[in-house]
Design a protein around this motif. Structure first.
Motif, mmCIF file in Angstrom:
data_model
loop_
_atom_site.group_PDB
_atom_site.id
_atom_site.type_symbol
_atom_site.label_atom_id
_atom_site.label_comp_id
_atom_site.label_asym_id
_atom_site.label_seq_id
_atom_site.Cartn_x
_atom_site.Cartn_y
_atom_site.Cartn_z
ATOM 1 N N GLU A 213 38.862 37.774 28.809
ATOM 2 C CA GLU A 213 39.883 37.882 29.846
ATOM 3 C C GLU A 213 40.830 39.048 29.567
ATOM 4 O O GLU A 213 41.268 39.744 30.494
ATOM 5 N N ALA A 217 41.436 42.155 32.029
ATOM 6 C CA ALA A 217 42.803 42.431 32.496
ATOM 7 C C ALA A 217 43.151 43.901 32.289
ATOM 8 O O ALA A 217 43.741 44.549 33.166
ATOM 9 N N SER A 227 46.966 43.343 38.424
ATOM 10 C CA SER A 227 46.656 42.370 37.390
ATOM 11 C C SER A 227 45.337 41.671 37.696
ATOM 12 O O SER A 227 44.887 41.623 38.845
ATOM 13 N N GLN A 229 44.929 38.557 37.545
ATOM 14 C CA GLN A 229 45.257 37.376 38.332
ATOM 15 C C GLN A 229 45.228 37.678 39.821
ATOM 16 O O GLN A 229 44.762 36.879 40.635
ATOM 17 N N SER A 230 45.687 38.873 40.199
ATOM 18 C CA SER A 230 45.655 39.266 41.610
ATOM 19 C C SER A 230 44.221 39.390 42.103
ATOM 20 O O SER A 230 43.915 39.035 43.247
ATOM 21 N N LEU A 232 41.619 37.734 40.903
ATOM 22 C CA LEU A 232 40.998 36.406 40.961
ATOM 23 C C LEU A 232 41.498 35.602 42.157
ATOM 24 O O LEU A 232 40.800 34.700 42.632
ATOM 25 N N LEU A 236 42.484 31.321 40.392
ATOM 26 C CA LEU A 236 43.402 31.195 39.263
ATOM 27 C C LEU A 236 42.758 31.496 37.917
ATOM 28 O O LEU A 236 43.301 32.250 37.120
ATOM 29 N N THR A 237 41.621 30.903 37.595
ATOM 30 C CA THR A 237 40.997 31.135 36.299
ATOM 31 C C THR A 237 39.700 31.912 36.473
ATOM 32 O O THR A 237 39.023 31.813 37.505
ATOM 33 N N TYR A 241 36.680 31.254 39.208
ATOM 34 C CA TYR A 241 36.338 32.361 40.112
ATOM 35 C C TYR A 241 34.844 32.667 40.039
ATOM 36 O O TYR A 241 34.190 32.882 41.062
#
Length: 416
Positions: A213, A217, A227, A229-230, A232, A236-237, A241
Motif C-alpha cells: 500500500e 500510495a 492520494s 485513498q482518492s 480507491l 476504502l481499502t 477495491y
C-alpha cells in the motif's frame, strides 16, 4: 546485419524436423535466413524507418511473417513426435513473437511516412495485410511471448482511428516497456517513465500488505497527483477495491504496472495477513474447545429467536428445510442461514453490513466459498442454498460457532 543466435537455432530446428519427417536437404527449409533479425529489441526505430521507405521491403516483411507463422505451426506439431527431444516449441514461439513485433513496427512506420507525404498507406496491398490491431500494439509492450499484456483495450484502440502517429507514440513510450531494467538497487516507484515491477518487495522484512500500500500510495501521488485513498474511492481499502477484478486492470493502467505481477503480490500480502496477524473481534478469541463443550445448532437457533430485542428474525419468505434454517437481520437486512448439522454453523455473505468478514473473523473460524453461477459445476456448497437467492451465488462464509460468546459477537458483527 548481424545474425542472431535465435535465428540460427530456429532454422536448425526446422531443418532437423523436416529431415526426420521427409528426409530433405537443409537447403529446402522454408524459412528465410532473415528470420529473427527483425526483433524490435535489436533495431532502433530509425533503422526500421529507413528500410520501409522501399515499398518492396514491406512486401518482404509480410511474406516473412507468413513463413514464420507457418513454421511455428509445423515445429509445434513436431514436438509430440520428437523422440530425440531436439525440437523446442519455445524457440518457435519466441521467433513468432519477435517477427510479429517487427512487422507491426514496419507497418506503423510505413503508415506514418505515407501520411506525412500526403499519401494513403492503404493503397499498399502489403500494408493492408499488416495493418496493426489492438493485440499487435499490446504485443509490442509485452515481455512474455506466451501471454500478451492487455494494457490497451479495444475501445482505446478504436479511439486512435487511422492516426498511426498516435499509435507509434503510444508503443514508443518507454514507460510501457516491461523489459526496461532499472539501475541496480533502484526500483523507480515514483518514476512515471518506468513501469513499476514490485521487485523491491522481494526483500521486505515486515508484513507485505502495508508495504504494498505504501508503494502504491507513492506511485499514485507521483503519477496522478492524488492520494491512493482518492483513487480507491468508496471501497476504502485496497483489498476491497481489488475484490472486483476489473479494478485491478483499472489500477494497473492508471499507475503503470503489470496487473498480473500486482495480483500475485496482492495475493501474497493478503495470505500473509491471514496467517500472521490476529483478526480477533472483541471477545471472539477462544481457547481450543473440546467437542462436548461446543454448542449445538439448536442452541444457535434458540439464541436467535429468543432475543430480548428482535435484531434477527425467522426469514418471512424463505422456508426452513431439514438442512437449513434461514434468518433475516432486521437492521442490516442481511440474510443468513443456520446449517442443521450437529454443531452450530452459519452461512453468511462475505460482504456484510459494509464489512469484509474475511478480515473481521479469525482464521480457523470459517470456510470461504468463491462466488458461483447457476452454470457452475459442481455447485460446491450446501445445495439447499440454491433456494435462497441472497446466499446462492455470492462469496460466502460458513462460520463455525463454538461457544456462546462467539455466537453473540458474530450476531453483533452482522447486525450492527
Amino acid at each position: 546485419m548481424k545474425e542472431l543466435m535465435l535465428n540460427r537455432q530456429f532454422n536448425e530446428e526446422s531443418v532437423n524436423a523436416r529431415q526426420e519427417m521427409f528426409s530433405i536437404d537443409k537447403s529446402k527449409s522454408l524459412v528465410s535466413d532473415d528470420v529473427g533479425r527483425f526483433a524490435a529489441k535489436q533495431l532502433g526505430l530509425e533503422d526500421i524507418a529507413r528500410r520501409v521507405e522501399d515499398d518492396d521491403y514491406l512486401i518482404s516483411i509480410y511474406l516473412l511473417k507468413q513463413q514464420v507463422i507457418h513454421e511455428r505451426v509445423f515445429l509445434e506439431s513436431m514436438v509430440s513426435v520428437d523422440i530425440t527431444h531436439t525440437i523446442s516449441a519455445d524457440t518457435a514461439v519466441k521467433m513468432d513473437f519477435e517477427t510479429r513485433n517487427y512487422a507491426t513496427l514496419c507497418a506503423l512506420l510505413f503508415a506514418v511516412a505515407q501520411q506525412r507525404n500526403g499519401e494513403d498507406p492503404f493503397d499498399n496491398v502489403a500494408f493492408i495485410h499488416l495493418v496493426p490491431h489492438c493485440d499487435d500494439l499490446n504485443r509490442l509492450v509485452s515481455s512474455n511471448e506466451k501471454k500478451l499484456s492487455q494494457i490497451l483495450s479495444e475501445d482505446e484502440f478504436a479511439a486512435f482511428g487511422d492516426d498511426f502517429s498516435a499509435m507509434l507514440q503510444w508503443v514508443s513510450d518507454p514507460a510501457r516497456r516491461y523489459t526496461q531494467v532499472p539501475p541496480s538497487g533502484r526500483y523507480p516507484v515514483t518514476d512515471p517513465s518506468v513501469y513499476y515491477d514490485f521487485s523491491d518487495l522481494a526483500n521486505n522484512k515486515g508484513l507485505l500488505l502495508p508495504e504494498l500500500e505504501k508503494r502504491l500510495a507513492l506511485r499514485c501521488q507521483a503519477l496522478l497527483g492524488q492520494s491512493l485513498q482518492s483513487e480507491l474511492g468508496e471501497a476504502l481499502t485496497l483489498e476491497r477495491y481489488c475484490s472486483d477484478k476489473r479494478n485491478i486492470s483499472t489500477l494497473s493502467r492508471s499507475l503503470k504496472f503489470d496487473e498480473t505481477v500486482f495480483a500475485s503480490w496482492l495475493d501474497k500480502a493478503i495470505s500473509e495477513q491471514f496467517r500472521n496477524t490476529s483478526k480477533a473481534l472483541g471477545g471472539v478469541i477462544t481457547q481450543s474447545t473440546s467437542e462436548d463443550k461446543r454448542i449445538y445448532h439448536d442452541d444457535v437457533i434458540n439464541t436467535m429467536i429468543n432475543q430480548d430485542e428482535p435484531i434477527i428474525v425467522t426469514h418471512p419468505t424463505h422456508k426452513a428445510t431439514s438442512k437449513l434454517r434461514p434468518f433475516l437481520c432486521t437492521e442490516s437486512e442481511v440474510v443468513i442461514a443456520v446449517e442443521m448439522t450437529k454443531f452450530g454453523s452459519i452461512f453468511i455473505p462475505r460482504w456484510c453490513a459494509d464489512k469484509d468478514l474475511l478480515t473481521a473473523l479469525p482464521d480457523g473460524m470459517y470456510k470461504h466459498y468463491d462466488a458461483v453461477t447457476p452454470e457452475t459445476t459442481p455447485y460446491g456448497r450446501n445445495s439447499n442454498l440454491r433456494q435462497i437467492p441472497e446466499l446462492a451465488w455470492c462469496e460466502l462464509l460458513k462460520v463455525k460457532i463454538r461457544t456462546q460468546d462467539e455466537l453473540d459477537n458474530v450476531i453483533n458483527l452482522i447486525c450492527e
